[in-house]
Design a protein around this motif. Structure first.
Motif, PDB file in Angstrom:
ATOM      1  N   LEU A  16      -7.605  -1.332   1.650  1.00 26.00           N
ATOM      2  CA  LEU A  16      -8.629  -0.562   2.356  1.00 26.00           C
ATOM      3  C   LEU A  16      -9.957  -0.591   1.596  1.00 26.00           C
ATOM      4  CD1 LEU A  16      -6.428   2.458   3.414  1.00 26.00           C
ATOM      5  CD2 LEU A  16      -7.637   0.931   4.993  1.00 26.00           C
ATOM      6  N   THR A  17      -9.901  -0.425   0.295  1.00 28.41           N
ATOM      7  CA  THR A  17     -11.115  -0.443  -0.526  1.00 28.41           C
ATOM      8  C   THR A  17     -11.810  -1.795  -0.424  1.00 28.41           C
ATOM      9  OG1 THR A  17     -10.198   1.162  -2.073  1.00 28.41           O
ATOM     10  CG2 THR A  17     -12.011  -0.209  -2.887  1.00 28.41           C
ATOM     11  N   ASN A  18     -11.027  -2.849  -0.464  1.00 27.61           N
ATOM     12  CA  ASN A  18     -11.582  -4.203  -0.405  1.00 27.61           C
ATOM     13  C   ASN A  18     -11.868  -4.661   1.021  1.00 27.61           C
ATOM     14  OD1 ASN A  18     -11.308  -4.365  -3.176  1.00 27.61           O
ATOM     15  ND2 ASN A  18      -9.352  -5.420  -3.070  1.00 27.61           N
ATOM     16  N   GLN A  19     -11.446  -3.853   1.997  1.00 31.82           N
ATOM     17  CA  GLN A  19     -11.543  -4.216   3.413  1.00 31.82           C
ATOM     18  C   GLN A  19     -10.962  -5.605   3.639  1.00 31.82           C
ATOM     19  OE1 GLN A  19     -15.588  -3.591   4.702  1.00 31.82           O
ATOM     20  NE2 GLN A  19     -15.429  -1.397   4.440  1.00 31.82           N
ATOM     21  N   LYS A  20      -9.774  -5.788   3.081  1.00 37.09           N
ATOM     22  CA  LYS A  20      -9.114  -7.092   3.113  1.00 37.09           C
ATOM     23  C   LYS A  20      -7.651  -6.880   3.487  1.00 37.09           C
ATOM     24  CE  LYS A  20      -8.301 -10.959  -0.014  1.00 37.09           C
ATOM     25  NZ  LYS A  20      -8.453 -11.394  -1.406  1.00 37.09           N
ATOM     26  N   PHE A  21      -7.331  -7.180   4.723  1.00 34.81           N
ATOM     27  CA  PHE A  21      -5.966  -7.015   5.211  1.00 34.81           C
ATOM     28  C   PHE A  21      -5.343  -8.394   5.398  1.00 34.81           C
ATOM     29  CE2 PHE A  21      -8.448  -3.420   6.708  1.00 34.81           C
ATOM     30  CZ  PHE A  21      -7.725  -2.370   6.196  1.00 34.81           C
ATOM     31  N   GLU A  22      -4.400  -8.720   4.582  1.00 32.64           N
ATOM     32  CA  GLU A  22      -3.726 -10.001   4.681  1.00 32.64           C
ATOM     33  C   GLU A  22      -2.319  -9.771   5.207  1.00 32.64           C
ATOM     34  OE1 GLU A  22      -4.051 -12.521   1.216  1.00 32.64           O
ATOM     35  OE2 GLU A  22      -5.890 -11.478   0.639  1.00 32.64           O
ATOM     36  N   CYS A  23      -2.090 -10.222   6.419  1.00 31.98           N
ATOM     37  CA  CYS A  23      -0.786  -9.998   7.053  1.00 31.98           C
ATOM     38  C   CYS A  23       0.355 -10.550   6.219  1.00 31.98           C
ATOM     39  CB  CYS A  23      -0.768 -10.611   8.447  1.00 31.98           C
ATOM     40  SG  CYS A  23      -1.803  -9.715   9.618  1.00 31.98           S
ATOM     41  N   GLY A  79      10.810  -1.221   3.849  1.00 33.41           N
ATOM     42  CA  GLY A  79      11.272   0.149   3.651  1.00 33.41           C
ATOM     43  C   GLY A  79      10.159   1.149   3.391  1.00 33.41           C
ATOM     44  N   VAL A  80      10.357   1.988   2.374  1.00 34.37           N
ATOM     45  CA  VAL A  80       9.405   3.062   2.082  1.00 34.37           C
ATOM     46  C   VAL A  80       8.036   2.526   1.683  1.00 34.37           C
ATOM     47  CG1 VAL A  80      11.134   4.785   1.480  1.00 34.37           C
ATOM     48  CG2 VAL A  80      10.179   3.355  -0.302  1.00 34.37           C
ATOM     49  N   ALA A  81       7.999   1.381   1.029  1.00 32.83           N
ATOM     50  CA  ALA A  81       6.707   0.795   0.630  1.00 32.83           C
ATOM     51  C   ALA A  81       5.895   0.449   1.873  1.00 32.83           C
ATOM     52  CB  ALA A  81       6.921  -0.435  -0.239  1.00 32.83           C
ATOM     53  N   PHE A  82       6.547  -0.150   2.865  1.00 36.07           N
ATOM     54  CA  PHE A  82       5.874  -0.488   4.115  1.00 36.07           C
ATOM     55  C   PHE A  82       5.432   0.770   4.848  1.00 36.07           C
ATOM     56  CE2 PHE A  82       5.981  -1.302   8.696  1.00 36.07           C
ATOM     57  CZ  PHE A  82       5.078  -2.365   8.795  1.00 36.07           C
ATOM     58  N   GLU A  83       6.325   1.747   4.932  1.00 43.24           N
ATOM     59  CA  GLU A  83       6.016   2.991   5.640  1.00 43.24           C
ATOM     60  C   GLU A  83       4.815   3.704   5.016  1.00 43.24           C
ATOM     61  OE1 GLU A  83       9.664   5.215   5.603  1.00 43.24           O
ATOM     62  OE2 GLU A  83      10.733   3.625   6.664  1.00 43.24           O
ATOM     63  N   GLU A  84       4.782   3.793   3.696  1.00 41.75           N
ATOM     64  CA  GLU A  84       3.666   4.463   3.009  1.00 41.75           C
ATOM     65  C   GLU A  84       2.364   3.697   3.194  1.00 41.75           C
ATOM     66  OE1 GLU A  84       3.503   7.451   1.443  1.00 41.75           O
ATOM     67  OE2 GLU A  84       5.566   7.784   2.069  1.00 41.75           O
ATOM     68  N   ALA A  85       2.433   2.382   3.116  1.00 42.87           N
ATOM     69  CA  ALA A  85       1.225   1.564   3.291  1.00 42.87           C
ATOM     70  C   ALA A  85       0.651   1.736   4.691  1.00 42.87           C
ATOM     71  CB  ALA A  85       1.531   0.095   3.006  1.00 42.87           C
ATOM     72  N   ILE A  86       1.496   1.640   5.681  1.00 31.49           N
ATOM     73  CA  ILE A  86       1.038   1.764   7.070  1.00 31.49           C
ATOM     74  C   ILE A  86       0.517   3.170   7.341  1.00 31.49           C
ATOM     75  CG2 ILE A  86       1.782   1.728   9.491  1.00 31.49           C
ATOM     76  CD1 ILE A  86       1.371  -1.059   8.183  1.00 31.49           C
ATOM     77  N   ALA A  87       1.189   4.182   6.823  1.00 31.93           N
ATOM     78  CA  ALA A  87       0.748   5.570   7.031  1.00 31.93           C
ATOM     79  C   ALA A  87      -0.648   5.779   6.457  1.00 31.93           C
ATOM     80  CB  ALA A  87       1.738   6.538   6.392  1.00 31.93           C
ATOM     81  N   LEU A  88      -0.908   5.291   5.256  1.00 32.81           N
ATOM     82  CA  LEU A  88      -2.231   5.455   4.654  1.00 32.81           C
ATOM     83  C   LEU A  88      -3.276   4.679   5.437  1.00 32.81           C
ATOM     84  CD1 LEU A  88      -4.036   6.586   2.412  1.00 32.81           C
ATOM     85  CD2 LEU A  88      -3.488   4.533   1.084  1.00 32.81           C
TER      86      LEU A  88
END
Length: 99
Positions: free
Chosen positions: A67-74, A82-91
Motif C-alpha cells: 500500500l505504501t509503495n502503491q505496488k500490487f503484484e498479484c 491462510g491467515v497471512a492472506f486474510e490479514e493482507a486482504i483485510a488491511l
C-alpha cells in the motif's frame, strides 16, 4: 547493521520469543522499498512451523508495504495463504475500499 536487517534477523530467528518475532514482523511493515524485507516476510507467511500470529503479522506487513509503495503484484499476493492472506486482504480493503 541497519534497523531493517536487525528486524529481519529477529523475525527469522526461531530461538527468539514469538512475541518479539511478531513485533519485528509488524515493525517491518513500516520499511518500504526494501526487497530484503519483502523476501523475509514472504519466507515466513506460509511456514506452518511458525506461530499463526507471526504469519498473520507478516501478511499484514506485506500489505502495508504494498500500500505504501502503491505496488500490487498479484504474483506476490497469490503467494499468501491462510491467515497471512486474510490479514493482507483485510488491511488492503480498509485502506482502499475499491479493491
Amino acid at each position: 547493521m541497519d534497523i531493517a536487517q536487525k528486524l529481519i534477523n529477529t523475525l527469522l530467528d526461531t530461538t527468539i520469543d514469538d512475541a518479539v518475532r511478531d513485533d519485528a514482523a509488524i515493525d517491518l511493515g513500516f520499511i518500504s522499498n526494501n526487497e530484503m524485507v519483502e523476501a523475509a516476510l514472504l519466507s515466513i507467511v506460509n511456514d506452518q512451523m511458525t506461530e499463526e500470529m507471526i504469519r498473520a503479522s507478516c501478511g499484514e506487513s506485506l500489505a502495508q508495504i504494498w500500500l505504501t509503495n502503491q505496488k500490487f503484484e498479484c504474483n506476490k499476493i497469490n503467494l499468501l495463504d491462510g491467515v497471512a492472506f486474510e490479514e493482507a486482504i483485510a488491511l488492503m480493503k480498509v485502506k482502499n475500499p475499491l479493491l
